[in-house]
Design a protein around this motif. Structure first.
Motif, PDB file in Angstrom:
ATOM      1  N   VAL A  46       0.842  -1.203   0.000  1.00  0.00           N
ATOM      2  CA  VAL A  46       0.000   0.000   0.000  1.00  0.00           C
ATOM      3  C   VAL A  46       0.872   1.246   0.000  1.00  0.00           C
ATOM      4  CG1 VAL A  46      -1.634   1.372   1.355  1.00  0.00           C
ATOM      5  CG2 VAL A  46      -1.995  -1.079   1.097  1.00  0.00           C
ATOM      6  N   CYS A  47       1.834   1.286   0.902  1.00  0.00           N
ATOM      7  CA  CYS A  47       2.706   2.453   1.049  1.00  0.00           C
ATOM      8  C   CYS A  47       3.531   2.696  -0.212  1.00  0.00           C
ATOM      9  CB  CYS A  47       3.615   2.236   2.255  1.00  0.00           C
ATOM     10  SG  CYS A  47       4.631   3.646   2.695  1.00  0.00           S
ATOM     11  N   SER A  48       4.105   1.634  -0.766  1.00  0.00           N
ATOM     12  CA  SER A  48       4.973   1.771  -1.940  1.00  0.00           C
ATOM     13  C   SER A  48       4.174   2.094  -3.194  1.00  0.00           C
ATOM     14  CB  SER A  48       5.773   0.480  -2.148  1.00  0.00           C
ATOM     15  OG  SER A  48       6.541   0.181  -0.996  1.00  0.00           O
ATOM     16  N   LEU A  49       3.002   1.469  -3.335  1.00  0.00           N
ATOM     17  CA  LEU A  49       2.148   1.758  -4.479  1.00  0.00           C
ATOM     18  C   LEU A  49       1.647   3.201  -4.419  1.00  0.00           C
ATOM     19  CD1 LEU A  49       0.586   0.938  -7.018  1.00  0.00           C
ATOM     20  CD2 LEU A  49      -1.178  -0.041  -5.522  1.00  0.00           C
ATOM     21  N   LYS A  71      17.219   3.618  -5.324  1.00  0.00           N
ATOM     22  CA  LYS A  71      18.013   2.774  -6.223  1.00  0.00           C
ATOM     23  C   LYS A  71      18.038   1.313  -5.779  1.00  0.00           C
ATOM     24  CE  LYS A  71      21.017   6.539  -7.802  1.00  0.00           C
ATOM     25  NZ  LYS A  71      22.420   7.024  -7.948  1.00  0.00           N
ATOM     26  N   ASN A  72      17.414   1.020  -4.636  1.00  0.00           N
ATOM     27  CA  ASN A  72      17.372  -0.358  -4.164  1.00  0.00           C
ATOM     28  C   ASN A  72      16.497  -1.206  -5.077  1.00  0.00           C
ATOM     29  OD1 ASN A  72      16.059  -2.606  -2.255  1.00  0.00           O
ATOM     30  ND2 ASN A  72      18.013  -1.979  -1.346  1.00  0.00           N
ATOM     31  N   ASN A  73      16.802  -2.500  -5.153  1.00  0.00           N
ATOM     32  CA  ASN A  73      16.043  -3.398  -6.026  1.00  0.00           C
ATOM     33  C   ASN A  73      14.558  -3.403  -5.704  1.00  0.00           C
ATOM     34  OD1 ASN A  73      18.169  -4.277  -7.622  1.00  0.00           O
ATOM     35  ND2 ASN A  73      18.673  -5.993  -6.283  1.00  0.00           N
ATOM     36  N   ILE A  74      14.231  -3.352  -4.413  1.00  0.00           N
ATOM     37  CA  ILE A  74      12.822  -3.442  -4.031  1.00  0.00           C
ATOM     38  C   ILE A  74      12.059  -2.180  -4.443  1.00  0.00           C
ATOM     39  CG2 ILE A  74      12.938  -2.504  -1.670  1.00  0.00           C
ATOM     40  CD1 ILE A  74      11.197  -4.880  -0.808  1.00  0.00           C
ATOM     41  N   ALA A  75      12.722  -1.034  -4.435  1.00  0.00           N
ATOM     42  CA  ALA A  75      12.093   0.195  -4.932  1.00  0.00           C
ATOM     43  C   ALA A  75      11.845   0.080  -6.433  1.00  0.00           C
ATOM     44  CB  ALA A  75      12.972   1.396  -4.623  1.00  0.00           C
ATOM     45  N   LYS A  76      12.813  -0.451  -7.161  1.00  0.00           N
ATOM     46  CA  LYS A  76      12.647  -0.662  -8.593  1.00  0.00           C
ATOM     47  C   LYS A  76      11.517  -1.647  -8.868  1.00  0.00           C
ATOM     48  CE  LYS A  76      17.570   0.176  -9.477  1.00  0.00           C
ATOM     49  NZ  LYS A  76      18.849  -0.438  -9.921  1.00  0.00           N
ATOM     50  N   ASP A  77      11.418  -2.694  -8.018  1.00  0.00           N
ATOM     51  CA  ASP A  77      10.348  -3.682  -8.186  1.00  0.00           C
ATOM     52  C   ASP A  77       8.973  -3.041  -8.027  1.00  0.00           C
ATOM     53  OD1 ASP A  77      12.281  -5.613  -8.531  1.00  0.00           O
ATOM     54  OD2 ASP A  77      12.133  -6.408  -6.484  1.00  0.00           O
ATOM     55  N   TYR A  78       8.833  -2.185  -7.013  1.00  0.00           N
ATOM     56  CA  TYR A  78       7.527  -1.559  -6.771  1.00  0.00           C
ATOM     57  C   TYR A  78       7.180  -0.551  -7.865  1.00  0.00           C
ATOM     58  CZ  TYR A  78       6.046  -3.690  -2.419  1.00  0.00           C
ATOM     59  OH  TYR A  78       5.585  -4.580  -1.479  1.00  0.00           O
ATOM     60  N   LEU A  79       8.169   0.127  -8.419  1.00  0.00           N
ATOM     61  CA  LEU A  79       7.899   1.027  -9.538  1.00  0.00           C
ATOM     62  C   LEU A  79       7.449   0.245 -10.767  1.00  0.00           C
ATOM     63  CD1 LEU A  79      10.796   3.639  -9.249  1.00  0.00           C
ATOM     64  CD2 LEU A  79       8.348   4.049  -8.902  1.00  0.00           C
ATOM     65  N   ILE A 112      -2.280 -11.508  -8.497  1.00  0.00           N
ATOM     66  CA  ILE A 112      -1.455 -11.941  -7.370  1.00  0.00           C
ATOM     67  C   ILE A 112      -0.058 -11.352  -7.545  1.00  0.00           C
ATOM     68  CG2 ILE A 112      -0.396 -13.940  -6.239  1.00  0.00           C
ATOM     69  CD1 ILE A 112      -2.802 -15.590  -7.295  1.00  0.00           C
ATOM     70  N   LEU A 113       0.443 -10.738  -6.487  1.00  0.00           N
ATOM     71  CA  LEU A 113       1.780 -10.138  -6.504  1.00  0.00           C
ATOM     72  C   LEU A 113       2.690 -10.939  -5.576  1.00  0.00           C
ATOM     73  CD1 LEU A 113       3.708  -7.768  -7.281  1.00  0.00           C
ATOM     74  CD2 LEU A 113       2.858  -6.595  -5.218  1.00  0.00           C
ATOM     75  N   LEU A 114       3.669 -11.613  -6.136  1.00  0.00           N
ATOM     76  CA  LEU A 114       4.601 -12.397  -5.324  1.00  0.00           C
ATOM     77  C   LEU A 114       5.568 -11.458  -4.604  1.00  0.00           C
ATOM     78  CD1 LEU A 114       5.444 -15.391  -7.701  1.00  0.00           C
ATOM     79  CD2 LEU A 114       3.941 -15.393  -5.698  1.00  0.00           C
ATOM     80  N   THR A 115       5.677 -11.642  -3.279  1.00  0.00           N
ATOM     81  CA  THR A 115       6.568 -10.823  -2.460  1.00  0.00           C
ATOM     82  C   THR A 115       7.656 -11.687  -1.835  1.00  0.00           C
ATOM     83  OG1 THR A 115       5.137 -11.064  -0.519  1.00  0.00           O
ATOM     84  CG2 THR A 115       4.718  -9.183  -1.949  1.00  0.00           C
ATOM     85  N   LYS A 116       8.729 -11.026  -1.419  1.00  0.00           N
ATOM     86  CA  LYS A 116       9.906 -11.710  -0.873  1.00  0.00           C
ATOM     87  C   LYS A 116      10.334 -12.838  -1.810  1.00  0.00           C
ATOM     88  CE  LYS A 116       8.799 -10.455   3.894  1.00  0.00           C
ATOM     89  NZ  LYS A 116       8.571 -10.901   5.278  1.00  0.00           N
ATOM     90  N   PHE A 117      10.360 -12.484  -3.085  1.00  0.00           N
ATOM     91  CA  PHE A 117      10.643 -13.450  -4.151  1.00  0.00           C
ATOM     92  C   PHE A 117      12.122 -13.392  -4.520  1.00  0.00           C
ATOM     93  CE2 PHE A 117      10.810 -14.699  -8.653  1.00  0.00           C
ATOM     94  CZ  PHE A 117      10.109 -15.899  -8.620  1.00  0.00           C
ATOM     95  N   ASN A 118      12.734 -14.544  -4.646  1.00  0.00           N
ATOM     96  CA  ASN A 118      14.144 -14.620  -5.038  1.00  0.00           C
ATOM     97  C   ASN A 118      14.234 -15.381  -6.362  1.00  0.00           C
ATOM     98  OD1 ASN A 118      16.871 -14.962  -5.407  1.00  0.00           O
ATOM     99  ND2 ASN A 118      17.292 -15.605  -3.300  1.00  0.00           N
ATOM    100  N   ARG A 133      11.213  -8.363  -4.575  1.00  0.00           N
ATOM    101  CA  ARG A 133      12.291  -9.077  -3.903  1.00  0.00           C
ATOM    102  C   ARG A 133      12.336  -8.723  -2.416  1.00  0.00           C
ATOM    103  NH1 ARG A 133      16.542  -7.670  -8.667  1.00  0.00           N
ATOM    104  NH2 ARG A 133      14.970  -6.014  -8.938  1.00  0.00           N
ATOM    105  N   SER A 134      13.130  -9.445  -1.686  1.00  0.00           N
ATOM    106  CA  SER A 134      13.259  -9.224  -0.246  1.00  0.00           C
ATOM    107  C   SER A 134      14.439  -8.295   0.026  1.00  0.00           C
ATOM    108  CB  SER A 134      13.474 -10.556   0.479  1.00  0.00           C
ATOM    109  OG  SER A 134      13.537 -10.367   1.865  1.00  0.00           O
ATOM    110  N   SER A 135      14.285  -7.417   1.022  1.00  0.00           N
ATOM    111  CA  SER A 135      15.375  -6.501   1.367  1.00  0.00           C
ATOM    112  C   SER A 135      15.182  -5.967   2.777  1.00  0.00           C
ATOM    113  CB  SER A 135      15.436  -5.339   0.370  1.00  0.00           C
ATOM    114  OG  SER A 135      16.406  -4.389   0.756  1.00  0.00           O
ATOM    115  N   VAL A 136      16.276  -5.827   3.502  1.00  0.00           N
ATOM    116  CA  VAL A 136      16.215  -5.284   4.861  1.00  0.00           C
ATOM    117  C   VAL A 136      15.896  -3.796   4.852  1.00  0.00           C
ATOM    118  CG1 VAL A 136      17.810  -6.986   5.808  1.00  0.00           C
ATOM    119  CG2 VAL A 136      18.716  -4.843   4.884  1.00  0.00           C
ATOM    120  N   VAL A 137      16.040  -3.142   3.700  1.00  0.00           N
ATOM    121  CA  VAL A 137      15.795  -1.696   3.668  1.00  0.00           C
ATOM    122  C   VAL A 137      14.314  -1.378   3.907  1.00  0.00           C
ATOM    123  CG1 VAL A 137      17.747  -1.243   2.141  1.00  0.00           C
ATOM    124  CG2 VAL A 137      15.480  -1.573   1.161  1.00  0.00           C
TER     125      VAL A 137
END
Length: 253
Positions: A20-23, A234-242, A177-183, A213-217
């Protein structure tokens, strides 16, 4: 007119609040007017964006009819928000009148012209709060952990959606369906995605090409009450949400 999207899964810890927050942040960066509403009694969304949680009106006050919806809206750097309240945890027993499934839909009517998107953060249960969210929504996004146990809950969610479509909101859809914490580098994650595709096809539910993807950030950003797109763009998870935001916009166009 606002597009209303529920972010929902009856399992906890799948990334609903983060999504919700990232979208919301992604949509706002594209110039859209966005409102987030926290329907989870735990109230994590309000904290994660730095909203005032002590003295301001909540969605509980709105649903009770004590406060007009527009007076419960707060501004945050991420997007506008209506916060939750722990009092929502007793709503099943408190709101027993006929038509209680439509409380949120009615409450949102006065503000529909002010926002392009309204995002609903639902609790990890298929109770009356989630039913209210589905009744008010145009569509649903289902974040799901990339594990076998999460796959088992999709059928129950689908059944709940079908009931709401039958009795309350015939135009309701599931965006996907949106897969989260996906590697993507592990065999297990790829197998889970394959199984998710089969289940999605069987239930006629789309599976987003995007994954998170999963990230501690994420935890770092939440701890200092920022969205991930501002905290670490620039983190991968930010790119994923964009990427997910772009895909959702194309799908709902």
């Amino acid at each position: 007119m606002s597009k209303i999207i529920s972010i929902s899964n009856q399992k906890g810890g799948v990334g609903k609040t983060t999504t919700v927050c990232s979208l919301a942040a992604g949509l706002k960066k594209k110039g859209f007017r966005v409102l987030m509403i926290d329907l989870d009694p735990q109230g994590n969304l309000g904290f994660s964006v730095g909203a005032e949680t002590e003295t301001c009106a909540t969605i509980y006050d709105v649903l009770k009819g004590d406060v007009k919806t527009q007076f419960a809206i707060q501004k945050s750097d991420t997007a506008d928000i209506i916060i939750s309240s722990i009092l929502l945890s007793g709503i099943e027993l408190e709101f027993t009148n006929t038509g209680r499934e439509f409380l949120l839909k009615e409450a949102l009517k006065p503000i529909l012209g002010f926002y392009d998107y309204i995002l609903l953060d639902t609790p990890p249960a298929l109770g009356i709060l989630t039913i209210n969210a589905f009744t008010a929504s145009d569509t649903i996004v289902v974040p799901m952990l990339s594990d076998i146990f999460s796959l088992q809950g999709i059928a129950k969610l689908y059944e709940a959606v079908e009931r709401v479509k039958k009795y309350c909101n015939p135009s309701l859809t599931i965006s996907g369906i949106l897969l989260t914490k996906f590697n993507p580098r592990t065999l297990l994650s790829r197998e889970i995605r394959g199984t998710a595709e089969l289940i999605a096809q069987d239930l006629n539910i789309p599976l987003f090409d995007s994954y998170i993807r999963s990230s501690v950030v994420i935890s770092e950003a939440q701890s200092i009450q920022q969205n991930i797109l501002d905290y670490s763009p620039k983190n991968n998870i930010a790119k994923d949400y964009l990427q997910f935001t772009d895909e959702l916009l194309k799908k709902e166009a």
